[in-house]
Scaffold this active site. Sequence first.
Site: not given
Ligand code: SAH
Ligand code: SF4
Length: 345
Positions: A94, A332
């Site tokens: 995405e 995400c």
């Molecule tokens: N893997 C990296 C970057 C991708 S996720 C990381 O974890 O930082 C990017 C951000 O989206 C992260 O801060 C993660 O905690 C947040 N995120 C993922 N799924 C989410 C959700 N369902 N609700 C809110 N934030 C979410």
């Molecule tokens: Fe991976 Fe966690 Fe980032 Fe989701 S929030 S992309 S599982 S590291």
Amino acid sequence: MVPEKDFLYSCTKASLEEWCVKRTFPKFRSDQIFRHIHERLAISLADMNNLPKDLKAALEEDFYAPSSKIDVISGSQDEVEKLRLELFDGEFIEVAVIPMGEKRTLCLSTQVGCPVGCRFCASGANGLVRNLKCAEIIEEFLYGCSRIGGKCDNIVFMGIGEGLLNTSELFPALEKLTGDFGLSQRRITVSTSGYIPGMEKFAALKREYNLAVSLHAPDDATRAKLIPDPLRYSVADILAAADNWSENSGRQYTLEYTLVAGINDSVDHALQLGKLAYRHHAKINLIPYNDTSSSFKRPALRDIERFEEAVASTGARVTRRVEKGKGAAAACGQLRAEKLNQGDK
Ligand code: SAH
Ligand code: SF4
């Protein structure tokens, strides 16, 4: 599936020139192709209008040009627009295009799936499929720019995947974005779940990219409820690695904090978080949990506000992520997850 061809969108000037010579095209053609990609942000040979047919046919024979295609566009341009891209091997990732006033931010993916497996995140639900190639990241950027109609203002690597587990492809992509594409390092943010070996490599680059660290909890016991073993590091070690990055880059980092009802949203958590951030000169970005299929809940608005106020009372700088694009499967990895759930992959 092993790629069958080279990727056009990660080529260098020198490699294009070499290719032109090998295929007996005049050298100046390599300049034209290079400019189409890096100045005009072309993402298909059809957009490269001054190239002769035989040259385009030869490019198509030897390269993925591009290797991915847009599968679905959802959302809207005045909120968040999300693109689901289908990759050369049939996998999906995405890209989000996020407007902030006049500015446009692209949110890009770094992996297909994610091995970290945070319990609230759709991206990690089925583990890691594979790392993205540098060219696939560049194609995400070009597709995003094609929706904007020009170069984006900012890039955040907050899509699918843990980018610092894919440094061998992410770092060359960062260099290309800031080199050949001319984006400023300060306009690019890499977000990490706190993968320390990757943070150390990121610090060693000594560049001015931004770092965002997904802390989600001020203490290890709370963090363990959100992030499973074995890729979870301790809060103290993550902050030490982030401080080291700060020393190398001369920049402040951001702590991201996904707020989940009843898990990490108490006033006590907020005060601890604020004190930590204040001590480490870090900014805090609160992200209210976006509903995925996990059992977690987003806190009520008054609890989110109470949390924010408690953090601010410690003197720490705190912002809340602008809530946009809920309709576009905002969290995400959700569009990819929808595709996986359809079972037609
Ligand atoms: N893997 C990296 C970057 C991708 S996720 C990381 O974890 O930082 C990017 C951000 O989206 C992260 O801060 C993660 O905690 C947040 N995120 C993922 N799924 C989410 C959700 N369902 N609700 C809110 N934030 C979410
Ligand atoms: Fe991976 Fe966690 Fe980032 Fe989701 S929030 S992309 S599982 S590291």
